[in-house]
Design an enzyme around this catalytic site. Sequence first.
Site, PDB file in Angstrom:
ATOM      1  N   HIS A  50      25.267  51.767  14.879  1.00  0.00           N
ATOM      2  CA  HIS A  50      24.789  51.825  13.493  1.00  0.00           C
ATOM      3  C   HIS A  50      24.147  53.171  13.196  1.00  0.00           C
ATOM      4  CE1 HIS A  50      25.770  47.724  12.807  1.00  0.00           C
ATOM      5  NE2 HIS A  50      24.771  47.184  13.508  1.00  0.00           N
ATOM      6  N   HIS A  60      24.833  48.746  20.794  1.00  0.00           N
ATOM      7  CA  HIS A  60      25.228  48.234  19.481  1.00  0.00           C
ATOM      8  C   HIS A  60      24.461  48.964  18.367  1.00  0.00           C
ATOM      9  CE1 HIS A  60      26.304  44.947  16.560  1.00  0.00           C
ATOM     10  NE2 HIS A  60      25.182  45.377  16.000  1.00  0.00           N
ATOM     11  N   GLU A  61      23.136  49.018  18.495  1.00  0.00           N
ATOM     12  CA  GLU A  61      22.320  49.617  17.436  1.00  0.00           C
ATOM     13  C   GLU A  61      22.594  51.119  17.290  1.00  0.00           C
ATOM     14  OE1 GLU A  61      20.828  47.798  15.375  1.00  0.00           O
ATOM     15  OE2 GLU A  61      21.050  45.947  16.540  1.00  0.00           O
ATOM     16  N   HIS A  85      29.300  46.619  11.199  1.00  0.00           N
ATOM     17  CA  HIS A  85      29.737  45.567  12.106  1.00  0.00           C
ATOM     18  C   HIS A  85      31.261  45.415  12.139  1.00  0.00           C
ATOM     19  CE1 HIS A  85      25.574  43.459  12.048  1.00  0.00           C
ATOM     20  NE2 HIS A  85      25.704  44.251  13.096  1.00  0.00           N
TER      21      HIS A  85
END
Length: 484
Positions: free
Chosen positions: A161, A157-158, A167
């Site tokens: 980014h 997930h990170e 998101h």
Amino acid sequence: MKIRELQTFFHLDVTGILNKDTMEEMKKPRCGVSDIGEYSVFRGRPKWNKNDIKYSIENYTPDMKRSDVDIILQRALKLWSDVTPLRFTRSSSSQADIKISFSSRDHGDGHPFDGPTGILAHAFSPSSGLGGDTHFDLDERWTKDSRDFNLFLVAGHEFGHALGLDHSNDRKALMFPTYLYVNTNGYKLPADDVRGIQSIYGPPTSAPVPKPPITPRPPKCNPKLSIDAATKLKGDTLFFKDISYVRKNSRTSKVVTGFIKSTWPTVPSSIDAAFEFSQGYALLFKGSKYWAISGNSVLRGFPRSISDFNIPQNVRKIDAAVRISAKRKILFFVGNRYWSYDECRRQMDPGYPRLIAGDFKGFRSKVDAVFHNDGLLYVSSGSVLYEYWYFQCYDERRRQMDPGYPRLIAGDFKGFRSKVDAIFHNDALLYVYDERRWQMDCGYPRLIAGDFKDFRNKVDAVFHNDALLYVSSESVLYEFWYFQ
């Protein structure tokens, strides 16, 4: 308005009221980046203007094996390289685009963590400086399975980014902001995430061709490099400089770098001195205080005052310190003088302080750091390292043989009747035979109430654990930091 936006994003009933369902959604463990909607990119569409991205691992969580962390982070990056032209290569910190670290609370980037649960991690969108850097909350318990928080899922997930994605409000997407465990065996990026990342970098240009792993060359040492302090810790060697430290593994010679604040959050940067106090514990000094560390933890009850070592009140900081375990002596260096502290008597040896230049021949500079290894003292000053043979009776105030010697070998070494041809050193035995008088330590007996503050009762039992003494009296258990 903000509540309505939040409810819309999480597919809740849009009431504009902070109701129970909304509160429960807000309390879930989550990423620290603000929420947007479906797959989305950051404002300004930041991206890496190259396909070869370098990453570094600055430090590790104590919850997992380092080798497991390495593999998991590599797998998490591969999620994104499998569907884009991007390639990820591990490198040194100075060359990395994405720096990965584990930190707690306020860790210097303006986005403090909040302790266990809550914010799990955060990452910065592509740019210079902090851009791409990915931080995991050290206070969380990280795992490679369904327990607590799965590092692979949060890292994947990170890294989204760090590559430019914001998101998504698709609950099946990896970029959904709240944490939800799913089976990671054979895990592939969901369709929403694939569409998002390919909108930035496009699809893979061709089938990936396996390449042999590239081992980055270590950067050349700066010939003018100086250090603040150095110490042994569990056999490894630690060097401290400004906000960072370098740890050299004693078995593999592998070198790992990290940030002092990330590993030991309550310890300040630019420490003055350090030494290993006992196997597995080290003391770090800064100004008039010192901290005890073990692994990646700071022991409870610290910092404490350097007055514990009977250092004169006019000394506000020390330049360097080293412990000679075989003699139970600690040498403190301040300016052009040094003291010798006797652990048995808990006070400075008579005849100190002494001039450094008088006992350490050829040394005329300021001492930056001192460490002890294989009977030798290494004294650092700027970029120069001096080596001295430290004779085991050197710290005796008379600078001569101990009284009562020579003695009969057969008298002290029971059962030995032959000629001595050779001796080898073993810590456990040498520690016993180093006690010359075969009797209790000097200065004993001492009053229990004098050394164990606030204890006024009869001692029923005592046990030792993690450098702490637990003293039992009737139904009460007292805890003391055992300095000896």
